[in-house]
Design an enzyme around this catalytic site. Structure first.
Site, mmCIF file in Angstrom:
data_model
loop_
_atom_site.group_PDB
_atom_site.id
_atom_site.type_symbol
_atom_site.label_atom_id
_atom_site.label_comp_id
_atom_site.label_asym_id
_atom_site.label_seq_id
_atom_site.Cartn_x
_atom_site.Cartn_y
_atom_site.Cartn_z
ATOM 1 N N LYS A 126 -18.016 -27.428 -43.526
ATOM 2 C CA LYS A 126 -17.981 -28.868 -43.813
ATOM 3 C C LYS A 126 -19.347 -29.399 -44.217
ATOM 4 O O LYS A 126 -19.439 -30.323 -45.022
ATOM 5 C CB LYS A 126 -17.445 -29.649 -42.604
ATOM 6 C CG LYS A 126 -15.941 -29.501 -42.442
ATOM 7 C CD LYS A 126 -15.324 -30.669 -41.713
ATOM 8 C CE LYS A 126 -13.814 -30.573 -41.735
ATOM 9 N NZ LYS A 126 -13.156 -31.530 -40.865
ATOM 10 N N LYS A 210 -7.235 -21.229 -46.946
ATOM 11 C CA LYS A 210 -6.308 -21.979 -46.095
ATOM 12 C C LYS A 210 -5.712 -23.166 -46.853
ATOM 13 O O LYS A 210 -6.420 -23.814 -47.620
ATOM 14 C CB LYS A 210 -7.130 -22.462 -44.886
ATOM 15 C CG LYS A 210 -6.397 -23.294 -43.894
ATOM 16 C CD LYS A 210 -7.349 -23.824 -42.818
ATOM 17 C CE LYS A 210 -7.905 -25.189 -43.202
ATOM 18 N NZ LYS A 210 -8.472 -25.946 -42.088
ATOM 19 N N LYS A 213 -5.815 -30.291 -47.065
ATOM 20 C CA LYS A 213 -5.767 -31.549 -47.823
ATOM 21 C C LYS A 213 -6.888 -31.602 -48.852
ATOM 22 O O LYS A 213 -6.811 -32.313 -49.836
ATOM 23 C CB LYS A 213 -5.950 -32.742 -46.870
ATOM 24 C CG LYS A 213 -4.765 -32.966 -45.962
ATOM 25 C CD LYS A 213 -5.124 -33.876 -44.789
ATOM 26 C CE LYS A 213 -4.101 -33.714 -43.690
ATOM 27 N NZ LYS A 213 -4.543 -34.161 -42.386
#
Ligand code: TYM
Length: 345
Positions: A126, A210, A213
């Site tokens: 992230k 994966k 969103k």
């Protein structure tokens, strides 16, 4: 399922075992969220004492539009109900409604090491993705998550494979705190579906990644409120391989993922899927998977619109959920404060 064992020699405990899990309200839930977590949340409600949360405090570790976050939090709450979380059986609440989460976060931060947090792969991913906003909350996110779980003395935590490392940290923090201050927390066990069981649903456009969103390719991610024709189209364009065999095998990431999804929504075993599609092309298979997913999700879409339009009922549910959650969480906070030496007011 891995990591769950029924010990035949131990008598069945009087109290049902407790479950805690959470989901971020950062948009419509994906098929990955659903198969990796929420479908299990629903299934576990009778056997366990379940507490589920829409974790809006976690969501602000990346920048959010405030009005949008408020809206999505309520939508996520309605969506959890639509997926079958029953507020008569389980506690379903919004994280920021229970102040104990912020309080636990501070105390537990002081029992978590900088080095441990630095090893979290999700933080590394992230912070690479949001290089302009590597805030302290993004770094200490797993401490907030540990607090969520430990406040409720959860025995079991159902999550997808991607949350495994965070859960291990929560166990380490609980054990450390217990060793330092005396038994305070239940040390939680993970409940993780194997990757074949839906614990790691991959992107349809890049099956080595994966499903998420934040997938750059909109075709890679299926949302549980997608219209049936959109779902079928996304599956039709799913990336597979140049082979022609519907078989679960190493190196066939795309087909393995489609078989996992198909198995999860129909209940068919991998062997029976292989038999059913023997000699048939990928086109047929992808069509069948898309149709099965669309059919499985149809009732959720219907329930969702109903819940969302019942504003008073929703409010009633999340208020009641917060009260129930707070009662449990406050007991743990009181215990934590006493253990670390805070003066009672
Ligand atoms: P979140 O909101 O990213 O995801 C919610 C749940 O969905 C699972 N999941 C998947 N499972 C299979 N395949 C995928 N492609 C996939 N994508 C997501 C996640 O593993 C998760 O179980 N930090 C957590 C939320 C959280 C939490 C908690 C969970 C906060 N506090 C305490 C458990 C206990 C998160 O961001 O999940």
């Amino acid at each position: 399922m891995e990591n769950i064992e029924q010990n035949a020699q131990n008598p069945i405990p009087e109290r049902k075992k407790r479950i805690f899990s959470g989901i971020q309200p950062t948009g419509v839930f994906t098929l990955g969220n659903y198969l990796g977590a929420i479908k299990n949340w629903k299934a576990l409600q009778d056997e366990y004492d379940c507490i589920y949360s829409i974790v809006n405090m976690h969501a602000i570790t990346v920048r959010q539009d405030p009005a949008e976050l408020r809206k999505r939090t309520l939508e996520s709450y309605a969506l959890a109900l639509a997926c079958g979380i029953d507020p008569e059986k389980s506690i379903l609440f919004i994280q920021s409604h229970v102040p104990a989460h912020a309080e636990a976060n501070w105390v537990l931060s002081c029992s978590t090491q900088f080095g441990e947090l630095s090893r979290m792969t999700q933080f590394k991913d992230k912070s690479a993705k949001h290089a302009d906003n590597i805030n302290a909350g993004l770094f200490t996110y797993p401490v907030l998550m540990a607090g969520d779980i430990l406040l409720y003395q959860a025995d079991v935590v159902p999550v997808g494979v991607d949350q495994k490392q965070h859960l291990e940290l929560a166990r380490d923090v609980a054990e450390r705190f217990n060793n330092l201050y005396g038994k305070t927390f239940t040390v939680p066990e993970p409940y993780i579906a194997s990757s074949r069981g839906g614990g790691k649903i991959m992107s349809l456009s890049d099956p080595t990644k994966k499903m998420s969103k934040s997938d750059e390719n909109p075709k890679g991610c299926v949302y549980i409120l997608d219209e049936p024709n959109v779902i079928i189209k996304k599956f039709k364009s799913a990336v597979t391989d140049s082979d022609m065999e519907v078989a679960y095998r190493e190196g066939k990431d795309g087909i393995n993922n489609l078989m996992t999804i198909y198995g999860a929504v129909t209940g068919f075993s991998m062997d029976s899927i292989e038999r059913d599609f023997e000699g048939k092309g990928y086109g047929d298979f992808k069509k069948s998977v898309g149709e099965a997913v669309a059919e499985h999700l149809a009732p959720i879409r219907e329930n969702y619109s109903r819940y969302l339009s019942e504003k008073a009922y929703l409010e009633d549910c999340y208020r009641k959920g917060a009260e129930q959650a707070e009662r449990i969480a406050q007991r743990t906070i009181d215990k934590m404060y006493k253990k670390v030496g805070f003066v009672a007011r």
